[in-house]
Motif scaffolding. Structure first.
Motif, short mmCIF file in Angstrom:
data_model
loop_
_atom_site.label_atom_id
_atom_site.label_comp_id
_atom_site.label_asym_id
_atom_site.label_seq_id
_atom_site.Cartn_x
_atom_site.Cartn_y
_atom_site.Cartn_z
N TRP A 179 12.95 -40.07 50.58
CA TRP A 179 14.36 -40.40 50.77
C TRP A 179 15.20 -39.18 50.47
N GLY A 180 16.02 -38.76 51.43
CA GLY A 180 16.87 -37.59 51.27
C GLY A 180 18.32 -37.97 51.13
N HIS A 181 19.09 -37.09 50.55
CA HIS A 181 20.50 -37.33 50.32
C HIS A 181 21.30 -37.04 51.59
N THR A 182 22.09 -38.00 52.01
CA THR A 182 22.99 -37.83 53.16
C THR A 182 24.37 -37.46 52.62
N PRO A 183 24.98 -36.41 53.16
CA PRO A 183 26.31 -36.02 52.67
C PRO A 183 27.33 -37.16 52.84
N ASP A 184 28.30 -37.20 51.94
CA ASP A 184 29.37 -38.20 52.04
C ASP A 184 30.24 -37.88 53.26
N TYR A 185 30.62 -38.93 53.96
CA TYR A 185 31.58 -38.81 55.06
C TYR A 185 32.49 -40.02 54.98
N ASN A 186 33.69 -39.81 54.51
CA ASN A 186 34.62 -40.92 54.27
C ASN A 186 33.97 -41.97 53.36
N GLY A 187 33.27 -41.51 52.35
CA GLY A 187 32.61 -42.40 51.40
C GLY A 187 31.10 -42.17 51.42
N PRO A 188 30.42 -42.72 50.44
CA PRO A 188 28.96 -42.52 50.34
C PRO A 188 28.22 -43.07 51.56
N GLN A 189 27.20 -42.36 51.98
CA GLN A 189 26.35 -42.78 53.08
C GLN A 189 24.98 -43.16 52.52
N PRO A 190 24.26 -44.02 53.22
CA PRO A 190 22.91 -44.37 52.73
C PRO A 190 21.97 -43.17 52.84
N ALA A 191 20.97 -43.16 51.97
CA ALA A 191 19.97 -42.10 52.03
C ALA A 191 19.22 -42.18 53.35
N TRP A 249 27.43 -39.27 65.66
CA TRP A 249 27.14 -39.59 64.26
C TRP A 249 26.22 -38.52 63.66
N GLY A 250 25.21 -38.11 64.40
CA GLY A 250 24.33 -37.04 63.92
C GLY A 250 25.10 -35.74 63.72
N GLN A 251 26.03 -35.44 64.60
CA GLN A 251 26.85 -34.23 64.48
C GLN A 251 27.72 -34.28 63.22
N ILE A 252 28.22 -35.45 62.88
CA ILE A 252 29.05 -35.60 61.69
C ILE A 252 28.21 -35.45 60.42
N LEU A 253 27.08 -36.16 60.36
CA LEU A 253 26.28 -36.15 59.13
C LEU A 253 25.49 -34.85 58.94
N TYR A 254 24.94 -34.32 60.02
CA TYR A 254 24.10 -33.12 59.94
C TYR A 254 24.62 -32.09 60.93
N PRO A 255 25.77 -31.47 60.67
CA PRO A 255 26.39 -30.58 61.66
C PRO A 255 25.55 -29.35 61.99
N ASP A 256 24.69 -28.90 61.10
CA ASP A 256 23.88 -27.72 61.37
C ASP A 256 22.68 -28.02 62.26
N HIS A 257 22.23 -29.26 62.28
CA HIS A 257 21.07 -29.65 63.08
C HIS A 257 21.18 -31.15 63.36
N PRO A 258 22.05 -31.54 64.32
CA PRO A 258 22.41 -32.95 64.52
C PRO A 258 21.31 -33.85 65.04
N CYS A 259 20.22 -33.33 65.54
CA CYS A 259 19.17 -34.20 66.07
C CYS A 259 18.00 -34.39 65.11
N GLU A 260 18.12 -33.85 63.90
CA GLU A 260 17.06 -33.97 62.91
C GLU A 260 17.66 -34.12 61.53
N THR A 261 16.96 -34.84 60.67
CA THR A 261 17.37 -34.88 59.27
C THR A 261 17.11 -33.50 58.67
N PRO A 262 17.73 -33.18 57.54
CA PRO A 262 17.46 -31.88 56.90
C PRO A 262 15.98 -31.67 56.59
#
Length: 123
Positions: free
Chosen positions: A50-62, A87-100
């Motif tokens: 389980w990885g940490h998802t950055p906050d975007y207008n509030g906490p996001q699920p892992a 949504w991927g672009q918002i949460l992971y702007p450096d690599h929107p098609c993959e989790t970190p």
């Protein structure tokens, strides 16, 4: 087959991801796990991290990172499952098609506990 310690391997993968700058801090009630896949003809272990998802207008699920490791052949298989599009672009702007975690493993690979290279396949 060489001696394989599933718990040590799980901790080793987590340490590698953290060393690559991936935030794997606990962000949910679910625990990281490794379990043997009993019906597989070869020894195979399923890892769920389980990885940490950055906050975007509030906490996001892992986010969930799942992989399958075959110790005999040193192969690690990952099915990509991250959000894509806006949504991927918002949460992971450096690599929107993959989790970190997927991005780090795709670009840097993995090594085993004994420092030998693991073949990684991400689909």
């Amino acid at each position: 087959m060489r001696d394989f310690n599933p718990r040590a391997f799980l901790e080793h993968v987590l340490l590698q991801l953290r060393n690559l700058g991936v935030d794997m801090s606990p962000a949910c009630k679910e625990a990281n796990s490794i379990e043997r896949m009993e019906r597989n003809p070869k020894p195979c272990f399923k890892l769920v991290l389980w990885g940490h998802t950055p906050d975007y207008n509030g906490p996001q699920p892992a986010y969930r990172f799942e992989g399958y490791y075959y110790p005999e052949t040193r192969q690690f298989f990952v099915s990509g499952s991250s959000p894509s599009g806006d949504w991927g672009q918002i949460l992971y702007p450096d690599h929107p098609c993959e989790t970190p975690a997927e991005f780090a493993i795709r670009n840097h690979g993995l090594i085993d506990v004994d420092m030998s290279e693991i073949t990684v396949t991400i689909e």
